[in-house]
Design an enzyme around this catalytic site. Structure first.
Site, PDB file in Angstrom:
ATOM      1  N   HIS A 134      22.398  25.163  25.804  1.00 39.96           N
ATOM      2  CA  HIS A 134      21.609  26.058  26.664  1.00 39.96           C
ATOM      3  C   HIS A 134      22.486  26.849  27.634  1.00 39.96           C
ATOM      4  O   HIS A 134      22.014  27.810  28.237  1.00 39.96           O
ATOM      5  CB  HIS A 134      20.521  25.278  27.410  1.00 39.96           C
ATOM      6  CG  HIS A 134      21.008  24.419  28.537  1.00 39.96           C
ATOM      7  ND1 HIS A 134      21.183  23.059  28.420  1.00 39.96           N
ATOM      8  CD2 HIS A 134      21.356  24.718  29.816  1.00 39.96           C
ATOM      9  CE1 HIS A 134      21.603  22.559  29.562  1.00 39.96           C
ATOM     10  NE2 HIS A 134      21.723  23.551  30.431  1.00 39.96           N
ATOM     11  N   ASP A 164      21.380  19.810  21.940  1.00 39.92           N
ATOM     12  CA  ASP A 164      21.779  20.631  23.088  1.00 39.92           C
ATOM     13  C   ASP A 164      23.285  20.568  23.312  1.00 39.92           C
ATOM     14  O   ASP A 164      23.756  20.447  24.454  1.00 39.92           O
ATOM     15  CB  ASP A 164      21.039  20.201  24.357  1.00 39.92           C
ATOM     16  CG  ASP A 164      21.160  21.236  25.475  1.00 39.92           C
ATOM     17  OD1 ASP A 164      21.454  22.414  25.161  1.00 39.92           O
ATOM     18  OD2 ASP A 164      20.991  20.868  26.651  1.00 39.92           O
ATOM     19  N   GLY A 235      24.522  24.281  37.133  1.00 43.52           N
ATOM     20  CA  GLY A 235      25.925  24.630  36.953  1.00 43.52           C
ATOM     21  C   GLY A 235      26.738  23.457  36.450  1.00 43.52           C
ATOM     22  O   GLY A 235      27.818  23.637  35.894  1.00 43.52           O
ATOM     23  N   SER A 237      25.687  21.596  34.055  1.00 41.74           N
ATOM     24  CA  SER A 237      25.358  21.446  32.641  1.00 41.74           C
ATOM     25  C   SER A 237      26.590  21.668  31.776  1.00 41.74           C
ATOM     26  O   SER A 237      27.290  22.677  31.900  1.00 41.74           O
ATOM     27  CB  SER A 237      24.274  22.450  32.236  1.00 41.74           C
ATOM     28  OG  SER A 237      23.053  22.137  32.842  1.00 41.74           O
TER      29      SER A 237
END
Length: 499
Positions: A134, A164, A235, A237
C-alpha cells in the site's frame, strides 16, 4: 478652501508643539530608565551541579541496557530507508468567466502531483528492499533515501496485495542488508523495536513488546499479524520490526487507532511470510502462491469432546476442492488437520500461513484425525490457480449430489432419540434429508433450521430418510453429534449437544 481664522491657527500650532514636547519627554524618560537599569545591574550568584546524582557503576543493569539499545539502533538504522512516492493526477478546472459568459463550457485540465511517505528496509547487498504494497501501489515515482543521506529511484520487482508486501530494487553501492529472522519462534512478551519514517521523521526508533500473535489485523490479508505496542504511526508502514539481535521478525503494516495516531496497537506481517514473498519474486518475477485446496472451520470444544479428544486443536475440513493437492493426497471432508510438516495447527490462519511459506512442488506431511484415528497424508503443494477464489466459491455453493429441495418427498415421522425436535424428508437424488420442521425447545431444534440439508451424521453419509432413521436409532442421546449440513449455499459442520 475656507479661510481659517488666525487665532484658531495659533491654537492648533500650540497644540502640536505641546504634543511634540510631551512625546519627547516621554521618550527621554524611557531611555533614562533603561540606562539606569543597565548601569545598576549586578551579577547573580549561580552554582550549578558539578556531577550527576548517580554514576554509571551505581546502575549497572540500566547502564548496560542503555548501551545495548544504542548499539542495536546504530546497527539497524543504516539498513532502514525512507520511501517517498508520488503520482500525477489530472484535475479539471473551469474558468468562471468562460463558464458564465458561455464562451466555453469545456473545463481545462492540469496535472497535480500527490505524494506520500513510507518506510522500508534493505534485504540484499544487491539493493533489494521490502516495503508494504500500500506504500507504493498506483504510484508513478518511487524515491528511496538511505540513513546516510544518499537517494536513488526504485523500481518495483513484485507486489502482492494479499499479503500487503512489495519488493523494490535500487542501484547503490556499499549498502548493508538486514537478516530475516524466524517468525515461528516469536513469543508474546518478546522485546521488539520498530524503526521507520513516521510523519517524515526519518530514522525513528521505538521500543515495545509483542502483545499478541495470530491477529487478523484490519485488512483482508490472509496472513496472521503480530500485535505490538511499539509506537507506530503513519509513515512507519513498510519499516522493520526487529528483535534484540537486529533480525527482522515483522514488517509494520497497520495500526488500530481512533485518532489516526499511535494508541499502542500496531500490526506487523511475520518475517517468514516476507521471506517466502521475496524468494518468490526473485525466482519467478512475481508472487507465486501455493495452495492446499480446502475450506475449513475451527474445531470447537463440542466437536473435540464428540471425537473423544477434549482440548484438541486443529481445523476441520469442510470441503476439498476437486483436483487440488489436498484431493490428490486423500484429504476428506470431516478430517481434522492437526499438524502441517510437524507444525501444530490451531486455526485456519495458522494453516494458511504454513501453506504460504512452502515452495511450489514441495511435499508436505499432514497429520489428520479421521474417525478418531490419526492418519498421515502426503500432499504436493501446487501453484494456486488465478481464479482459485471463484472456483472454491462455486464448489462450496454447489450442494453434494445436487439435492432437489422442491421435489422433496412428504414428511416422514422420525424417532426422536438423539436428534429430538426434527422432522425431515428425502432431499432427492440421494443428497441427504431436508429439515422440514424444528422444535426450538430441543438442542437439535435450536441448532438447525427449516430447509437445512443433513448429508452426514458423525461422518456417516445420509442418502435417504430410511438411512437417517436407522442411524439415529443407534446414536447415544447423552453424546454430542456432528452433522454435515448444507444451509442455502453454504456448507458447515454443526455440533448438536446432548439433549
Amino acid at each position: 478652501m475656507e479661510h481659517i481664522p488666525p487665532h484658531l491657527m495659533k491654537r492648533f500650532l500650540l497644540f502640536i508643539l505641546l504634543l511634540g514636547l510631551g512625546l519627547g519627554y516621554f521618550y527621554y524618560q524611557k531611555q533614562g530608565q533603561l540606562g539606569r537599569h543597565s548601569t545598576n545591574w549586578r551579577s547573580e550568584k549561580f552554582t550549578p551541579a558539578d556531577k550527576p546524582k548517580l554514576a554509571d557503576g551505581d546502575l549497572e543493569i540500566l547502564s548496560r541496557l542503555d548501551s545495548e539499545y544504542k548499539k542495536l539502533s546504530s546497527a539497524v538504522v543504516p539498513s532502514v530507508v525512507s520511501i517517498t512516492t508520488s503520482r500525477r493526477i489530472e484535475q479539471q478546472q473551469i474558468d468562471p468567466l468562460e463558464f458564465f459568459f458561455g464562451r466555453s463550457r469545456q473545463g481545462r485540465t492540469r496535472q497535480q502531483v500527490q505524494s506520500s511517505l513510507g518506510s522500508g528496509f534493505i534485504v540484499s547487498k544487491e539493493g533489494h528492499i521490502v516495503t508494504n504494497n500500500h506504500v507504493i501501489e498506483n504510484m508513478d515515482e518511487i524515491q528511496v533515501q538511505l540513513a546516510d543521506g544518499r537517494t536513488a529511484p526504485a523500481k518495483i520487482l513484485g507486489a502482492d496485495p494479499v499479503t500487503d508486501l512489495a519488493v523494490l530494487k535500487i542501484e547503490l553501492p556499499n549498502i548493508t542488508p538486514l537478516a530475516l529472522g524466524n517468525s515461528d519462534e516469536v513469543a508474546v512478551g518478546q522485546l521488539v523495536f520498530a524503526i521507520g519514517n513516521p510523519y517524515g521523521l526519518q530514522e525513528s526508533v521505538s521500543q515495545g513488546i509483542i502483545s499478541a500473535k495470530g491477529r487478523k489485523a484490519t485488512s483482508d490479508s490472509m496472513v496472521e499479524a503480530f500485535q505490538t505496542d511499539a509506537a507506530v504511526n503513519r509513515g512507519n508502514s513498510g519499516g522493520p520490526l526487529v528483535n534484540i539481535r537486529g533480525e527482522v521478525i515483522g514488517v509494520n503494516s497497520s495500526i488500530f487507532s481512533e485518532s489516526g495516531g499511535n494508541q499502542g496497537i500496531a500490526f506487523a506481517i511475520p518475517s517468514n511470510t516476507v521471506k517466502s514473498t521475496v524468494e518468490s519474486v526473485i525466482s519467478h518475477g512475481k508472487v507465486v502462491r501455493g495452495y492446499l485446496g480446502v475450506t475449513m472451520q475451527v474445531v470447537s470444544p463440542e466437536l473435540a469432546s464428540q471425537v473423544g479428544a477434549s482440548g484438541l486443536e486443529g481445523v476441520m475440513v469442510e470441503e476439498v476442492m476437486d483436483g487440488s493437492p489436498a484431493d490428490i493426497a486423500g484429504v476428506q471432508p470431516g478430517d481434522i488437520i492437526k499438524k502441517f510438516n510437524a507444525r501444530e495447527i490451531a486455526d485456519p490462519v495458522a494453516l494458511r500461513n504454513s501453506v504460504s511459506q512452502v515452495a511450489i512442488d514441495s511435499k508436505v506431511e499432514l497429520l489428520v484425525l479421521r474417525n478418531n484415528q490419526e492418519k498421515k497424508l502426503t500432499a504436493k503443494i501446487q501453484e494456486q490457480p488465478e481464479n482459485y477464489a471463484a472456483l472454491a466459491l462455486h464448489q462450496r455453493q454447489t450442494p453434494r449430489n445436487n439435492p432437489a429441495h422442491p421435489n422433496a418427498t412428504p414428511n416422514v415421522p422420525v424417532p426422536a432419540q438423539a436428534l429430538a425436535g426434527l422432522e425431515v424428508a428425502d432431499a432427492g437424488n440421494g443428497g441427504g434429508v431436508v429439515v422440514t420442521a424444528v422444535d426450538e425447545r430441543t438442542a437439535a431444534g435450536r441448532k438447525l433450521q427449516v430447509d437445512d440439508v443433513i448429508q452426514e451424521i458423525n461422518r456417516n453419509p445420509i442418502h435417504s430418510v430410511d438411512e437417517y432413521r436407522a442411524l439415529v436409532s443407534t446414536l447415544d442421546p447423552n453424546a454430542s453429534q456432528v452433522l454435515f449440513v448444507v444451509r442455502g449455499r453454504q456448507k458447515s459442520f454443526v455440533v448438536i449437544p446432548p439433549r
